[in-house]
Design a protein around this motif. Structure first.
Motif, PDB file in Angstrom:
ATOM      1  N   HIS A 220       0.844  -1.188   0.000  1.00  0.00           N
ATOM      2  CA  HIS A 220       0.000   0.000   0.000  1.00  0.00           C
ATOM      3  C   HIS A 220       0.888   1.250   0.000  1.00  0.00           C
ATOM      4  CE1 HIS A 220       0.490  -0.658   4.427  1.00  0.00           C
ATOM      5  NE2 HIS A 220       0.600   0.658   4.445  1.00  0.00           N
ATOM      6  N   ILE A 221       0.298   2.348  -0.442  1.00  0.00           N
ATOM      7  CA  ILE A 221       0.982   3.639  -0.398  1.00  0.00           C
ATOM      8  C   ILE A 221       0.045   4.640   0.275  1.00  0.00           C
ATOM      9  CG2 ILE A 221       2.502   3.269  -2.375  1.00  0.00           C
ATOM     10  CD1 ILE A 221       0.503   4.912  -4.040  1.00  0.00           C
TER      11      ILE A 221
ATOM     12  N   LEU B  68      -3.771   3.486   0.095  1.00  0.00           N
ATOM     13  CA  LEU B  68      -4.364   2.840  -1.070  1.00  0.00           C
ATOM     14  C   LEU B  68      -3.731   1.463  -1.192  1.00  0.00           C
ATOM     15  CD1 LEU B  68      -5.983   2.915  -3.775  1.00  0.00           C
ATOM     16  CD2 LEU B  68      -3.980   3.988  -4.799  1.00  0.00           C
ATOM     17  N   LEU B  69      -4.570   0.429  -1.169  1.00  0.00           N
ATOM     18  CA  LEU B  69      -4.069  -0.937  -1.297  1.00  0.00           C
ATOM     19  C   LEU B  69      -3.633  -1.216  -2.737  1.00  0.00           C
ATOM     20  CD1 LEU B  69      -6.721  -2.851   0.837  1.00  0.00           C
ATOM     21  CD2 LEU B  69      -4.416  -2.160   1.502  1.00  0.00           C
ATOM     22  N   LEU B  70      -2.575  -1.988  -2.887  1.00  0.00           N
ATOM     23  CA  LEU B  70      -2.015  -2.286  -4.203  1.00  0.00           C
ATOM     24  C   LEU B  70      -1.840  -3.789  -4.403  1.00  0.00           C
ATOM     25  CD1 LEU B  70       0.844   0.367  -4.088  1.00  0.00           C
ATOM     26  CD2 LEU B  70      -1.326   0.580  -5.316  1.00  0.00           C
ATOM     27  N   THR B  71      -2.054  -4.234  -5.613  1.00  0.00           N
ATOM     28  CA  THR B  71      -1.673  -5.586  -6.013  1.00  0.00           C
ATOM     29  C   THR B  71      -0.224  -5.503  -6.484  1.00  0.00           C
ATOM     30  OG1 THR B  71      -3.901  -6.125  -6.735  1.00  0.00           O
ATOM     31  CG2 THR B  71      -2.118  -7.477  -7.632  1.00  0.00           C
TER      32      THR B  71
ATOM     33  N   GLN C 204       9.352  -4.132   8.353  1.00  0.00           N
ATOM     34  CA  GLN C 204      10.366  -4.265   9.409  1.00  0.00           C
ATOM     35  C   GLN C 204      11.396  -5.364   9.122  1.00  0.00           C
ATOM     36  OE1 GLN C 204       6.956  -3.820  10.279  1.00  0.00           O
ATOM     37  NE2 GLN C 204       7.451  -1.666  10.574  1.00  0.00           N
ATOM     38  N   GLY C 205      11.326  -5.987   7.956  1.00  0.00           N
ATOM     39  CA  GLY C 205      12.329  -6.971   7.567  1.00  0.00           C
ATOM     40  C   GLY C 205      12.009  -8.414   7.910  1.00  0.00           C
ATOM     41  N   LYS C 206      10.824  -8.691   8.412  1.00  0.00           N
ATOM     42  CA  LYS C 206      10.425 -10.055   8.740  1.00  0.00           C
ATOM     43  C   LYS C 206       9.937 -10.759   7.473  1.00  0.00           C
ATOM     44  CE  LYS C 206       6.887 -12.611  11.233  1.00  0.00           C
ATOM     45  NZ  LYS C 206       5.591 -12.467  11.883  1.00  0.00           N
ATOM     46  N   ARG C 207      10.433 -11.988   7.243  1.00  0.00           N
ATOM     47  CA  ARG C 207       9.974 -12.740   6.070  1.00  0.00           C
ATOM     48  C   ARG C 207       8.532 -13.166   6.286  1.00  0.00           C
ATOM     49  NH1 ARG C 207      12.601 -18.268   3.887  1.00  0.00           N
ATOM     50  NH2 ARG C 207      11.378 -19.118   5.596  1.00  0.00           N
ATOM     51  N   LEU C 208       7.683 -12.844   5.309  1.00  0.00           N
ATOM     52  CA  LEU C 208       6.272 -13.197   5.372  1.00  0.00           C
ATOM     53  C   LEU C 208       5.958 -14.469   4.601  1.00  0.00           C
ATOM     54  CD1 LEU C 208       4.687  -9.671   4.780  1.00  0.00           C
ATOM     55  CD2 LEU C 208       4.851 -10.921   6.939  1.00  0.00           C
ATOM     56  N   LYS C 209       6.607 -14.629   3.447  1.00  0.00           N
ATOM     57  CA  LYS C 209       6.292 -15.766   2.582  1.00  0.00           C
ATOM     58  C   LYS C 209       7.534 -16.273   1.870  1.00  0.00           C
ATOM     59  CE  LYS C 209       1.668 -14.200   1.510  1.00  0.00           C
ATOM     60  NZ  LYS C 209       0.703 -13.793   0.536  1.00  0.00           N
TER      61      LYS C 209
ATOM     62  N   GLN D 140      -2.312  -6.717   2.864  1.00  0.00           N
ATOM     63  CA  GLN D 140      -1.562  -5.508   3.183  1.00  0.00           C
ATOM     64  C   GLN D 140      -0.456  -5.764   4.199  1.00  0.00           C
ATOM     65  OE1 GLN D 140      -3.938  -2.536   5.386  1.00  0.00           O
ATOM     66  NE2 GLN D 140      -5.605  -4.030   5.283  1.00  0.00           N
ATOM     67  N   SER D 141      -0.124  -7.039   4.447  1.00  0.00           N
ATOM     68  CA  SER D 141       0.850  -7.400   5.481  1.00  0.00           C
ATOM     69  C   SER D 141       2.257  -6.868   5.206  1.00  0.00           C
ATOM     70  CB  SER D 141       0.897  -8.920   5.665  1.00  0.00           C
ATOM     71  OG  SER D 141       1.302  -9.556   4.468  1.00  0.00           O
ATOM     72  N   GLY D 142       2.601  -6.669   3.944  1.00  0.00           N
ATOM     73  CA  GLY D 142       3.944  -6.184   3.611  1.00  0.00           C
ATOM     74  C   GLY D 142       4.172  -4.733   3.972  1.00  0.00           C
ATOM     75  N   GLY D 143       3.130  -3.944   3.872  1.00  0.00           N
ATOM     76  CA  GLY D 143       3.240  -2.533   4.206  1.00  0.00           C
ATOM     77  C   GLY D 143       3.892  -1.709   3.112  1.00  0.00           C
TER      78      GLY D 143
END
Length: 162
Positions: free
Chosen positions: A45-46, A55-58, A83-88, A112-115
């Motif tokens: 998102h930005i 605004l959410l983004l694909t 924050q640098g945590k691996r999500l996937k 939106q978990s990546g931020g």
């Protein structure tokens, strides 16, 4: 006579130095590599307006093998949050990209978990020196009948191998 000898030594030194530079890089032309780690900035998102609304983004991660003659192997694709945590971990096993083939991975707009500081780390390799792939993130989103889209190109990073 002394000036001529000195000038000749300077010329010989410069000529020999230029041959050394050529021989160092002659075995592997510029731009070819056997593999790299690539950091790719992306945005789930930005922020818009003055109130930190977002605004959410694909996000579409695109890895393009631009080498017309050689396959490359994508070993790892990992997605990280602000924050640098691996999500996937985006690959279960390595993927071979044939010459001029592409790979894509999509982060859904609702995720939106990546931020705003999300990123990918992509590691690729090749058995023989090959052209480095183009790795980029494409972000797209819509809100209130308006849309936004932009890209972000990856950057090769060097890992400290202690």
């Amino acid at each position: 006579m002394g000036k001529k000898v000195f000038l000749m030594w300077v010329i010989l030194f410069l000529i020999s130095f230029s041959f050394v530079n050529v021989s160092i890089s002659a075995d592997q032309p510029p731009g070819l590599s056997r593999g790299q780690m690539i950091y790719v900035p992306s945005y789930s998102h930005i922020y818009i307006g003055n109130k930190e609304r977002f605004l959410l983004l694909t996000i579409t991660l695109s890895v393009r093998n631009i080498d017309p003659n050689h396959s490359i192997r994508i070993n790892h694709v990992d997605y990280y949050e602000t924050q640098g945590k691996r999500l996937k971990k985006c690959l279960d096993k390595p993927v071979i990209l044939k010459p001029l083939e592409s790979y894509r991975y999509i982060i859904a707009e609702k995720d939106q978990s990546g931020g705003s500081g999300a990123n990918f780390m992509v590691e690729w390799a090749s058995e023989i020196p090959a052209n480095s792939p183009i790795v980029e993130a494409i972000m797209i989103g819509t809100q209130n009948q308006q849309g936004i889209s932009f890209t972000s190109r990856g950057r090769v990073i060097v890992l400290d191998k202690k």
